[in-house]
Structures are given as C-alpha cells and as structure tokens.
Design a protein around this motif. Structure first.
Motif, PDB file in Angstrom:
ATOM      1  N   SER A   7       0.826  -1.205   0.000  1.00  0.00           N
ATOM      2  CA  SER A   7       0.000   0.000   0.000  1.00  0.00           C
ATOM      3  C   SER A   7       0.862   1.258   0.000  1.00  0.00           C
ATOM      4  N   LEU A   8       2.012   1.211   0.685  1.00  0.00           N
ATOM      5  CA  LEU A   8       2.915   2.362   0.693  1.00  0.00           C
ATOM      6  C   LEU A   8       3.679   2.501  -0.620  1.00  0.00           C
ATOM      7  N   ILE A  42       9.377   1.428   7.014  1.00  0.00           N
ATOM      8  CA  ILE A  42       8.192   1.184   7.841  1.00  0.00           C
ATOM      9  C   ILE A  42       7.835  -0.296   7.836  1.00  0.00           C
ATOM     10  N   PHE A  43       7.979  -0.931   6.680  1.00  0.00           N
ATOM     11  CA  PHE A  43       7.710  -2.368   6.566  1.00  0.00           C
ATOM     12  C   PHE A  43       8.625  -3.165   7.506  1.00  0.00           C
ATOM     13  N   ILE A  44       9.902  -2.836   7.514  1.00  0.00           N
ATOM     14  CA  ILE A  44      10.866  -3.543   8.370  1.00  0.00           C
ATOM     15  C   ILE A  44      10.536  -3.332   9.850  1.00  0.00           C
ATOM     16  N   LEU A  45      10.205  -2.086  10.224  1.00  0.00           N
ATOM     17  CA  LEU A  45       9.857  -1.787  11.619  1.00  0.00           C
ATOM     18  C   LEU A  45       8.598  -2.544  12.034  1.00  0.00           C
ATOM     19  N   ILE A  82       3.879   2.297  15.195  1.00  0.00           N
ATOM     20  CA  ILE A  82       4.294   2.032  13.810  1.00  0.00           C
ATOM     21  C   ILE A  82       3.092   2.112  12.873  1.00  0.00           C
ATOM     22  N   HIS A  83       1.952   1.596  13.325  1.00  0.00           N
ATOM     23  CA  HIS A  83       0.749   1.623  12.491  1.00  0.00           C
ATOM     24  C   HIS A  83       0.254   3.050  12.284  1.00  0.00           C
ATOM     25  N   ILE A  88       0.007   7.971   8.593  1.00  0.00           N
ATOM     26  CA  ILE A  88       0.448   9.335   8.275  1.00  0.00           C
ATOM     27  C   ILE A  88       1.224   9.359   6.961  1.00  0.00           C
ATOM     28  N   VAL A  89       2.146   8.406   6.809  1.00  0.00           N
ATOM     29  CA  VAL A  89       2.949   8.326   5.587  1.00  0.00           C
ATOM     30  C   VAL A  89       2.066   8.002   4.388  1.00  0.00           C
ATOM     31  N   PHE A  90       1.104   7.101   4.582  1.00  0.00           N
ATOM     32  CA  PHE A  90       0.202   6.695   3.502  1.00  0.00           C
ATOM     33  C   PHE A  90      -0.541   7.913   2.936  1.00  0.00           C
TER      34      PHE A  90
END
Length: 326
Positions: A7-8, A42-45, A82-83, A88-90
């Motif tokens: 999605s990101l 973000i995926f790794i975190l 993280i979610h 916010i990033v999305f």
C-alpha cells in the motif's frame, strides 16, 4: 505486513508510471529506489513488531487495537505507533505524489508546445485521466480507511466489493497507459543547453536564422508535414533547437506549436476561400494538422472565431458576390 509494504509502494509506483509516460526515457532502479526507502523502512519496523509477537498476540493486536482501538501497552504500543506512522505516511504520500504528477502533466504540456507542432490533446488527456483515476483510488482508500472497521467484520461481502472497485480502477489505469502512443518530451538536454549559453548568436546570425526559417515555411511549406517538430527544423536550418525556440519566442512571441499552426491556419483559410465546401478531414490533412479537432482548436486560438463561423463568412461573401454579378 506485506499489505503495509504494497500500500505504501502504490503511490510512488504511480508517480513513476506518470514520469515514464511524460519525461523519463526508461526505468532506472538507481533513480527510483529512493522513492521506496520510506515504505521499506516502515515495513521492516512493522515486521520487527510482528516477529516479537506470537501468532495469537498478533491477531489480538489486529482486532483489539486496529479494529476496536482499545488501550494497549508494551509491544502492542510499539506496533500501534508504527501503524499510526504508516497511516500518516500513507496519506502524505497520496497528497505529495498526486500533486507532483499533476505538475508533471502541466510541465509536459508546456514542453510539448515548445517542441512539437501537432500537440494532440488526446494523449495528454489520457495521462490526465490516469492521474484522476489514481486520485479517485486515493479518495476511496481514505474513505475505506476511516470507515468503521467493525463494518468490515459484520459484512463479509464488503472486502470483496472494495477489492473489485480497486481492481477496476487499477485496470483502467493500465488500459489508459497501454493505449497511449509516444508522449515523451525530452526536457533535459543539458549538453545542448550548456553550449547554447556559452555561445550567443550575433544580431546578424539571428537575422540569418529568421530568414532561413521564413523561407522554409513560406517557400518550402514545411508546415504541411504533420510530424514536424523543432528538431527537424533545427536540422534544416543548421543549428540546435534551443536557438530555434528562443528566436521564435523572441521574434514572433509564440511557442513552436503556435508558430507552425499560424502558417497552417493561413493555409486552411486559403483552401476554404478556394473551395468553401471542402470537408474538414480533407482540410486538416491538406494543411498539416494531425486531426480535425486539433485544426478546429488551433483555428479558434489563432483567429478568435470558429472554423464554422469562418466558413459561413466566406459562403455569405461568395453569395453576395454572385448576386452583385447579376
């Protein structure tokens, strides 16, 4: 976890797609990899949080925290943070990349008019429709995201419906992209630009170029070539496109497209005066236009009246002349 990653990645990939349709020659891993740094981070975190949970804890996190928004602590708190960052990033990516895409489309339009004589709006409109479709996808994504999560659980058909909607939108983006012909405009020609800045033309050289250009248009009628572009004119004149573009802008106060179309419009007027009932398609093909629509648009921009209105004036003038003869 992979849902968060994909999605990101959606918005950077959409922006890259628009770049490839407008300004970039080919896909570059080195150049485009920067767009995916934040999604992968973000995926790794998020994956780290998942690995620190048991499968049961992870399911509890999804239902208790994400869906029902219940208070949490410890590893659940980490994962919740993280979610929130992911959300916010999305939404930030959605706004930034769509705005950048619209700016690219606008820039592509300007450069196309400077370099090509026939600037078919149909191509640019398809790119614009791609961006609008992506924008609709974003808006729906936001709506689905803020919709009560419990509704997704109560109605088993809801996820299927949303997936179908997104699949149709993505298919439309791909269909429009596939139907596009070459829309690439080479914007960055650094070497040529640099050389042009270093070597300035004298007044005599400028007059000589203007004379050559006018001979090519008035005597050789190169404007009748519907595929004419500024690079071809540059070769015929014996200089580079930067000089041609700047001279046309300075001498005639027009971009390349408007300059060429001004000659084509004169040719259209001459043909209509000779034969008032000549068909629009024949008229467009005989005057160097790529389509009837582009001819009609150029005529109105140049003359301030429609081609139909011009035809009516010529017809009434011819009828009046015939009446006076008798």
């Amino acid at each position: 976890s992979f849902y968060i990653l994909f999605s990101l990645m959606f918005f950077p990939m959409s922006y890259i797609y628009i770049r490839l349709l407008t300004v970039d020659k080919a896909f570059s891993y080195k150049k485009y990899s920067l767009y995916f740094l934040v999604p992968f981070l973000i995926f790794i975190l998020y994956v780290i949080g998942v690995l620190l949970m048991t499968e049961e804890e992870h399911m509890d996190f999804i239902f208790d925290t994400i869906i029902y928004n219940r208070p949490v602590s410890n590893i659940f708190m980490y994962q919740k943070i993280i979610h929130i960052i992911y959300k916010i990033v999305f939404f930030s990516q959605a706004i930034v990349f769509i705005c950048l895409s619209f700016l690219l489309i606008k820039k592509n339009k300007i450069n196309t008019q400077n370099y090509y004589a026939n600037t078919d709006n149909n191509l640019r409109n398809k790119i614009l429709r791609i961006n609008i479709t992506l924008s609709i996808t974003i808006i729906l994504g936001v709506i689905f995201s803020i919709t009560d999560r419990k509704a997704f659980l109560d109605d088993k058909n809801w996820p299927i419906i949303t997936n179908i909607i997104f699949a149709v939108l993505i298919f439309e983006v791909g269909r429009l992209g596939y139907s596009l012909n070459s829309t690439l405009v080479i914007i960055n020609e650094n070497e040529e630009e640099t050389n042009s800045k270093k070597i300035k033309l004298t007044l005599e050289q400028q007059k000589d170029l203007i004379h050559k250009i006018e001979l090519l248009f008035e005597n050789d009628k190169i404007f009748l070539n519907k595929d004419l572009n500024i690079w071809e004119l540059s070769k015929l004149v014996g200089t580079n496109r930067t000089y041609i573009s700047s001279i046309i802008n300075a001498e005639y106060n027009k971009n390349f497209s408007l300059f060429v179309n001004s000659y084509r419009i004169r040719h259209v007027q001459m043909l209509v005066k000779k034969n008032p009932i000549i068909g629009n398609l024949t008229l467009a093909n005989s005057s160097g236009f790529g389509s009837v629509v582009s001819m009609q648009r150029a005529f109105y921009l140049t003359e301030g009246i429609t081609l139909k209105e011009f035809r009516e004036k010529i017809s009434s003038f011819v009828e009046k002349s015939d009446t006076e003869k008798f």
